[in-house]
Design an enzyme around this catalytic site. Sequence first.
Site, PDB file in Angstrom:
ATOM      1  N   ASP A  53       0.436  -2.372   7.546  1.00  0.00           N
ATOM      2  CA  ASP A  53       1.298  -3.187   6.682  1.00  0.00           C
ATOM      3  C   ASP A  53       2.779  -3.158   7.071  1.00  0.00           C
ATOM      4  OD1 ASP A  53      -0.970  -3.730   5.241  1.00  0.00           O
ATOM      5  OD2 ASP A  53      -0.618  -2.146   3.775  1.00  0.00           O
ATOM      6  N   THR A  95       0.162   2.602   9.300  1.00  0.00           N
ATOM      7  CA  THR A  95      -0.361   1.563   8.410  1.00  0.00           C
ATOM      8  C   THR A  95      -0.114   0.209   9.056  1.00  0.00           C
ATOM      9  OG1 THR A  95       0.098   0.334   6.373  1.00  0.00           O
ATOM     10  CG2 THR A  95       1.792   1.876   7.061  1.00  0.00           C
ATOM     11  N   ARG A 132      -0.588  -6.208   1.737  1.00  0.00           N
ATOM     12  CA  ARG A 132      -0.301  -5.831   0.340  1.00  0.00           C
ATOM     13  C   ARG A 132       0.851  -6.686  -0.205  1.00  0.00           C
ATOM     14  NH1 ARG A 132      -0.883   0.617  -0.564  1.00  0.00           N
ATOM     15  NH2 ARG A 132      -2.216   1.064   1.190  1.00  0.00           N
ATOM     16  N   ASP A 184       2.047   4.691   2.401  1.00  0.00           N
ATOM     17  CA  ASP A 184       2.888   5.100   1.272  1.00  0.00           C
ATOM     18  C   ASP A 184       2.131   5.923   0.234  1.00  0.00           C
ATOM     19  OD1 ASP A 184       1.446   2.943   0.351  1.00  0.00           O
ATOM     20  OD2 ASP A 184       3.116   1.987  -0.694  1.00  0.00           O
ATOM     21  N   GLY A 219      -5.709   3.909   4.256  1.00  0.00           N
ATOM     22  CA  GLY A 219      -6.310   2.902   5.132  1.00  0.00           C
ATOM     23  C   GLY A 219      -6.173   3.297   6.592  1.00  0.00           C
ATOM     24  N   ARG A 246     -10.177   7.835   0.561  1.00  0.00           N
ATOM     25  CA  ARG A 246      -9.276   7.749  -0.594  1.00  0.00           C
ATOM     26  C   ARG A 246      -9.728   8.838  -1.553  1.00  0.00           C
ATOM     27  NH1 ARG A 246      -8.428   2.058   1.038  1.00  0.00           N
ATOM     28  NH2 ARG A 246      -6.293   2.220   1.764  1.00  0.00           N
ATOM     29  N   ASP A 284       5.124  -1.474   5.898  1.00  0.00           N
ATOM     30  CA  ASP A 284       5.887  -1.638   4.656  1.00  0.00           C
ATOM     31  C   ASP A 284       6.669  -0.389   4.257  1.00  0.00           C
ATOM     32  OD1 ASP A 284       3.670  -0.098   4.113  1.00  0.00           O
ATOM     33  OD2 ASP A 284       3.074  -1.183   2.319  1.00  0.00           O
TER      34      ASP A 284
HETATM   35  P1  ADP Z   1      -2.139   4.675   2.124  1.00  0.00           P
HETATM   36  O1  ADP Z   1      -1.667   6.029   2.494  1.00  0.00           O
HETATM   37  O2  ADP Z   1      -2.707   3.924   3.291  1.00  0.00           O
HETATM   38  O3  ADP Z   1      -1.083   3.898   1.353  1.00  0.00           O
HETATM   39  P2  ADP Z   1      -3.618   5.085  -0.379  1.00  0.00           P
HETATM   40  O4  ADP Z   1      -2.640   4.343  -1.243  1.00  0.00           O
HETATM   41  O5  ADP Z   1      -5.058   4.834  -0.597  1.00  0.00           O
HETATM   42  O6  ADP Z   1      -3.403   4.838   1.174  1.00  0.00           O
HETATM   43  O7  ADP Z   1      -3.331   6.647  -0.568  1.00  0.00           O
HETATM   44  C1  ADP Z   1      -4.060   7.627   0.138  1.00  0.00           C
HETATM   45  C2  ADP Z   1      -4.309   8.810  -0.732  1.00  0.00           C
HETATM   46  O8  ADP Z   1      -3.056   9.398  -1.129  1.00  0.00           O
HETATM   47  C3  ADP Z   1      -5.007   8.536  -2.062  1.00  0.00           C
HETATM   48  O9  ADP Z   1      -6.407   8.426  -1.910  1.00  0.00           O
HETATM   49  C4  ADP Z   1      -4.643   9.770  -2.864  1.00  0.00           C
HETATM   50  O10 ADP Z   1      -5.466  10.864  -2.528  1.00  0.00           O
HETATM   51  C5  ADP Z   1      -3.217  10.049  -2.385  1.00  0.00           C
HETATM   52  N1  ADP Z   1      -2.262   9.507  -3.366  1.00  0.00           N
HETATM   53  C6  ADP Z   1      -1.852   8.236  -3.523  1.00  0.00           C
HETATM   54  N2  ADP Z   1      -1.023   8.107  -4.579  1.00  0.00           N
HETATM   55  C7  ADP Z   1      -0.895   9.342  -5.111  1.00  0.00           C
HETATM   56  C8  ADP Z   1      -0.194   9.895  -6.229  1.00  0.00           C
HETATM   57  N3  ADP Z   1       0.568   9.139  -7.021  1.00  0.00           N
HETATM   58  N4  ADP Z   1      -0.313  11.233  -6.463  1.00  0.00           N
HETATM   59  C9  ADP Z   1      -1.061  12.020  -5.667  1.00  0.00           C
HETATM   60  N5  ADP Z   1      -1.770  11.558  -4.614  1.00  0.00           N
HETATM   61  C10 ADP Z   1      -1.686  10.241  -4.330  1.00  0.00           C
END
Ligand code: ADP
Length: 348
Positions: A132, A130, A176, A107, A15, A76, A134
Amino acid sequence: MEYKPHTIGVLTSGGDAPGMNAALRAVTRAAISNDIKVKAIYRGYKGLIDGEVKEFTTQDVSGIIPRGGTIIKSARCPEFTTAEGRKQAYETLVREQIDALIVIGGDGTFTGARIFAQEFNIPVIGIPATIDNDLWGTDATIGYDTSLSTIMECIDKLRDTATSHERVFLVEVMGRDAGWIALHSAIAGGADVCLIPEIPYDIEKVREKIEARYTNRRGFCNIVIAEGAKPIGGEVVGKASTEVGYQHIRLGGVAEKLAADLKNIGVEHDIRYTLLGHLQRGGSPTASDRILASRMGAAAVDALLEGQRNVMVGLKNNEIVYIPFTKAIKDDKPLDKDTVRAQEILAS
Ligand code: ADP
């Protein structure tokens, strides 16, 4: 242990958050001032897989401090959760001669970074951006302060209508599974009730609070509700995270449900709800977020030069700290008890 990378790759992922550009600018300038090349990777892990890479000069990051969002885009990327996707990402690094990575995100971004760093033995540093707030181990994340200011302004504006029309206003905010944004925006906006995921709410108490606001002649009620809030014994109806953490699905507003539930238990006042949605993520970063992003961006480059790897840059008591990804992602960041109490007292 000292270490000097030849070329740092930098990306923004997940995000978007106001201040990501300021962090990108700081990383670029700090690296170049240490005679390290910088390559920007577009669209987060997607660009790493697809090879969307461009070498940056200090000129490329000129004038971007006031801009919200991220000039190198964010995306994403479900492919990055697969071993095949990460192998392709690594091939891009080899082709581009990138020998260290700085990832700016939340995260999910750090979860992916940790796995990638371990699989391919490449130094990765995370910068927490972020809204959030968090992530464990840092008092603040980039974008949080800007988002709070935006929400506060919205609450102020909604209060004007709430008082004029003697209404109950429910304002649904992001965050979240964490109540940081709801709690702090409720305090800053002087909301009368604040419902957060960490403390399931009793709808009867909410009703009592609303009625008290009308019997004591205030004649309106502003309620801030976090998207992850739930009633006692109830399910979260708001945003649900999937197990892999890369996809977030909106299931419908918690504010809408609360408005219907309050009507069902007999609240007769005019109730309206507002979802602030993505308005909370945009806008020019506040001074505080610009400074935080600039410090963290420079500190991420310092971390690499010190030989750190697989850590997130954090801020504790206004000092830069480095937190292992595993801790930053896994540990819950509890709300300050005194802040929760202050909100309850000030709203009474
Ligand atoms: P944020 O970083 O804001 O929390 P996301 O949760 O959408 O955003 O995560 C961003 C990107 O990180 C995802 O689109 C994916 O490419 C990668 N990612 C998230 N979780 C995993 C995971 N368990 N294993 C590998 N890559 C991950």
